[in-house]
Design an enzyme around this catalytic site. Structure first.
Site, PDB file in Angstrom:
ATOM      1  N   SER A 137      -4.857  -2.604   0.621  1.00 24.18           N
ATOM      2  CA  SER A 137      -3.430  -2.815   0.830  1.00 24.18           C
ATOM      3  C   SER A 137      -3.026  -3.976  -0.076  1.00 24.18           C
ATOM      4  O   SER A 137      -3.619  -5.055   0.001  1.00 24.18           O
ATOM      5  CB  SER A 137      -3.196  -3.159   2.304  1.00 24.18           C
ATOM      6  OG  SER A 137      -1.841  -3.471   2.517  1.00 24.18           O
ATOM      7  N   LYS A 163      -2.723   1.252  -1.237  1.00 24.49           N
ATOM      8  CA  LYS A 163      -1.449   1.133  -0.513  1.00 24.49           C
ATOM      9  C   LYS A 163      -0.701  -0.046  -1.093  1.00 24.49           C
ATOM     10  O   LYS A 163      -1.287  -1.118  -1.287  1.00 24.49           O
ATOM     11  CB  LYS A 163      -1.775   0.942   0.968  1.00 24.49           C
ATOM     12  CG  LYS A 163      -0.795   0.157   1.821  1.00 24.49           C
ATOM     13  CD  LYS A 163      -1.096   0.422   3.296  1.00 24.49           C
ATOM     14  CE  LYS A 163      -0.865  -0.784   4.169  1.00 24.49           C
ATOM     15  NZ  LYS A 163      -1.276  -0.524   5.573  1.00 24.49           N
ATOM     16  N   LYS A 165       2.782  -2.485  -0.606  1.00 23.97           N
ATOM     17  CA  LYS A 165       3.872  -2.834   0.294  1.00 23.97           C
ATOM     18  C   LYS A 165       5.184  -2.586  -0.435  1.00 23.97           C
ATOM     19  O   LYS A 165       5.306  -2.910  -1.633  1.00 23.97           O
ATOM     20  CB  LYS A 165       3.751  -4.311   0.695  1.00 23.97           C
ATOM     21  CG  LYS A 165       2.531  -4.586   1.562  1.00 23.97           C
ATOM     22  CD  LYS A 165       2.663  -3.925   2.928  1.00 23.97           C
ATOM     23  CE  LYS A 165       1.535  -4.329   3.854  1.00 23.97           C
ATOM     24  NZ  LYS A 165       1.687  -3.756   5.194  1.00 23.97           N
ATOM     25  N   ASP A 190       3.889   1.158   2.138  1.00 23.06           N
ATOM     26  CA  ASP A 190       4.076   0.693   3.525  1.00 23.06           C
ATOM     27  C   ASP A 190       5.291  -0.221   3.561  1.00 23.06           C
ATOM     28  O   ASP A 190       5.307  -1.275   2.917  1.00 23.06           O
ATOM     29  CB  ASP A 190       2.821  -0.062   3.999  1.00 23.06           C
ATOM     30  CG  ASP A 190       2.901  -0.502   5.466  1.00 23.06           C
ATOM     31  OD1 ASP A 190       3.928  -0.215   6.126  1.00 23.06           O
ATOM     32  OD2 ASP A 190       1.934  -1.124   5.949  1.00 23.06           O
ATOM     33  N   GLU A 215       4.305   4.726   4.968  1.00 22.80           N
ATOM     34  CA  GLU A 215       3.981   4.102   6.254  1.00 22.80           C
ATOM     35  C   GLU A 215       5.180   3.325   6.791  1.00 22.80           C
ATOM     36  O   GLU A 215       5.773   2.512   6.074  1.00 22.80           O
ATOM     37  CB  GLU A 215       2.762   3.169   6.057  1.00 22.80           C
ATOM     38  CG  GLU A 215       2.217   2.579   7.339  1.00 22.80           C
ATOM     39  CD  GLU A 215       0.943   1.744   7.101  1.00 22.80           C
ATOM     40  OE1 GLU A 215       0.308   1.890   6.031  1.00 22.80           O
ATOM     41  OE2 GLU A 215       0.604   0.943   7.985  1.00 22.80           O
ATOM     42  N   ASP A 240       2.760   3.206  12.187  1.00 23.44           N
ATOM     43  CA  ASP A 240       1.916   2.042  12.438  1.00 23.44           C
ATOM     44  C   ASP A 240       2.481   1.305  13.671  1.00 23.44           C
ATOM     45  O   ASP A 240       2.070   1.583  14.816  1.00 23.44           O
ATOM     46  CB  ASP A 240       1.894   1.158  11.168  1.00 23.44           C
ATOM     47  CG  ASP A 240       1.141  -0.153  11.321  1.00 23.44           C
ATOM     48  OD1 ASP A 240       0.729  -0.497  12.442  1.00 23.44           O
ATOM     49  OD2 ASP A 240       0.950  -0.875  10.312  1.00 23.44           O
ATOM     50  N   LYS A 264      -4.778   0.564  14.787  1.00 20.05           N
ATOM     51  CA  LYS A 264      -5.281  -0.807  14.672  1.00 20.05           C
ATOM     52  C   LYS A 264      -5.814  -1.240  16.027  1.00 20.05           C
ATOM     53  O   LYS A 264      -5.087  -1.160  17.027  1.00 20.05           O
ATOM     54  CB  LYS A 264      -4.159  -1.770  14.244  1.00 20.05           C
ATOM     55  CG  LYS A 264      -3.685  -1.558  12.821  1.00 20.05           C
ATOM     56  CD  LYS A 264      -2.630  -2.558  12.393  1.00 20.05           C
ATOM     57  CE  LYS A 264      -2.247  -2.298  10.937  1.00 20.05           C
ATOM     58  NZ  LYS A 264      -1.107  -3.104  10.494  1.00 20.05           N
ATOM     59  N   GLY A 292      -5.553  -2.491   8.851  1.00 19.17           N
ATOM     60  CA  GLY A 292      -6.079  -3.858   8.798  1.00 19.17           C
ATOM     61  C   GLY A 292      -5.015  -4.885   9.122  1.00 19.17           C
ATOM     62  O   GLY A 292      -3.813  -4.599   9.060  1.00 19.17           O
TER      63      GLY A 292
HETATM   64  O1  OSB Z   1       1.388  -3.123   8.184  1.00 18.73           O
HETATM   65  O2  OSB Z   1      -0.581  -2.578   7.752  1.00 18.73           O
HETATM   66  C1  OSB Z   1       0.265  -3.453   7.903  1.00 18.73           C
HETATM   67  C2  OSB Z   1      -1.323  -6.812   7.037  1.00 18.73           C
HETATM   68  C3  OSB Z   1      -0.654  -7.653   7.905  1.00 18.73           C
HETATM   69  C4  OSB Z   1       0.316  -7.141   8.728  1.00 18.73           C
HETATM   70  C5  OSB Z   1       0.617  -5.776   8.693  1.00 18.73           C
HETATM   71  C6  OSB Z   1      -0.054  -4.924   7.827  1.00 18.73           C
HETATM   72  C7  OSB Z   1      -1.019  -5.456   6.980  1.00 18.73           C
HETATM   73  C8  OSB Z   1      -1.728  -4.614   6.021  1.00 18.73           C
HETATM   74  C9  OSB Z   1      -3.221  -4.610   6.033  1.00 18.73           C
HETATM   75  O3  OSB Z   1      -1.172  -3.898   5.221  1.00 18.73           O
HETATM   76  C10 OSB Z   1      -3.850  -5.471   5.039  1.00 18.73           C
HETATM   77  C11 OSB Z   1      -5.331  -5.573   5.180  1.00 18.73           C
HETATM   78  O4  OSB Z   1      -5.841  -6.026   6.217  1.00 18.73           O
HETATM   79  O5  OSB Z   1      -5.999  -5.226   4.223  1.00 18.73           O
HETATM   80 MG    MG Z   2       1.452  -0.990   8.200  1.00 16.69          MG
END
Ligand code: OSB
Ligand code: MG
Length: 369
Positions: A137, A163, A165, A190, A215, A240, A264, A292
């Protein structure tokens, strides 16, 4: 059967190798709560409370989770005799919400129990695929060039999906450039709830990029508008934030709010709850994967174990320690093979050694209940 003798909480402060930015903000340093459980025989187990530093992803955050774990949850559990780790959830049932705080305690009990039985946690949880597929991510960056450089590094490292953001200021043009640079990678976005149904045209325009999934585009507590959106876009929606239980998953599946679910441990309340969500997804042919929360090695080890269950059919956010930490708190640090996989360890429990001296060095507070 075991009797919980004590629960210790440690807050550790770990700077991230690189800041992590989502639609709700940027993090430079993590404030992570670790949970150590000891039973009457002197066996131990470790868990992690995976909330953020601010209540941006969910209502829970470090200080609220600390208070809840110390003052409310630990006293419900300490001194109790339990038949199995699967039963810990029921001891904390009177408390509504606070699933991440519960998960830290609950997952520590699973580690303890697996260690006592001398079996790897992944087996104890009912895992079937010892080797799991890994994804990364990547947060919002200062420039598109920086993002493309980061994706190149992860693609070369072998990760099975990337992924990124996204947010209204960082979406169509960014994805277009990324797609042009990497036509063949498995790519997803995401949004962490950065959009509303008013953005439907923008979200539909992303269909042209052949994303694996989109996402959580809409509200963090929504499954109704997501169903309306899914009916009007081709890209599969992955849920999520709003999926906090197997019941939530069932309702979202029934409403067709999305086609994929991210599970999660923290968000649902621990391994027993993850297993129930996984079962719901599997029985309904909904692909699931492990999300994660920028975990330390302890949370990461728990994510590896649960990802071996049959319903976790897509690459998760489970990636190498070195992407986040200069020095992890477990040994060996979590590494990903050049083919983008991790093979769950075969030692008892989480299968990684907890580095107590490293935890003590990084700890800003401790309490024992
Ligand atoms: O939305 O998946 C999420 C990290 C912190 C808060 C929300 C999210 C995330 C991530 C995961 O995208 C990142 C990771 O642990 O590799
Ligand atoms: Mg997410």
């Amino acid at each position: 059967m075991f009797i919980i003798k004590s629960i210790e909480l440690f807050e550790i402060n770990l700077p991230l190798v690189h800041f992590f930015e989502t639609s709700f903000g940027r993090t430079y340093e993590r404030r992570i709560i670790l949970v150590r459980i000891e039973d009457a025989d002197g066996a131990e187990g470790w868990g992690e409370i995976t909330c953020g530093e601010v209540p941006g992803y969910s209502e829970e955050w470090t200080d609220s989770a600390w208070a809840t774990a110390e003052k409310i949850l630990a006293p419900m559990v300490v001194g109790k005799s339990v038949d199995s780790a699967a039963g810990i959830w029921d001891l904390m049932k009177r408390v509504r919400g606070h699933r991440m705080a519960k998960s830290g305690i609950e997952t520590a009990c699973w580690d303890l129990e697996a260690k006592k039985l001398g079996v790897p946690l992944w087996r104890h949880l009912g895992g079937v695929n010892r080797t799991i597929e890994c994804g990364v991510s990547i947060g919002i960056q200062d420039s598109i060039e920086q993002l493309i450089d980061k994706i190149a590094v992860e693609a070369v490292a072998g990760y099975r999906r990337i992924k990124i953001k996204i947010a209204p200021h960082w979406d169509y043009e960014v994805i277009k450039r990324v797609r042009a640079a990497f036509p063949d990678i498995q790519l997803m976005g995401d949004a962490n709830s950065a959009y509303t149904l008013a953005d439907i045209d923008k979200l539909r325009s992303l269909d042209e990029f052949d994303l694996m999934m989109l996402e959580q585009p809409l509200g963090f507590d929504d499954i109704i508008d997501h169903a309306k959106l899914q009916a009007q876009i081709k890209t599969p929606i992955c849920l999520d934030e709003p999926i906090r239980s197997a019941d939530d998953a069932r309702k979202a599946i029934e409403l067709r709010s999305g086609k994929i679910i991210n599970i999660k441990n923290g968000r649902v309340g621990g391994h027993a709850q993850s297993k129930l969500v996984e079962q719901t997804c599997r029985e309904n042919n909904i692909p699931a994967w492990c999300g994660g929360m920028l975990e330390s090695g302890i949370g990461r080890a728990h994510n590896i174990a649960i990802s071996t269950l049959a319903g976790y059919t897509m690459p998760g956010d489970v990636s190498a320690s070195k992407r986040y930490w200069h020095e992890d708190i477990v040994e060996p640090a979590i590494e990903v093979s050049p083919d983008g996989t991790i093979t769950a360890p075969d030692g008892p429990g989480i299968g990684f050694q907890v580095r107590r001296e490293r935890i003590n060095r990084a700890a800003s507070r401790k309490v024992k209940i």
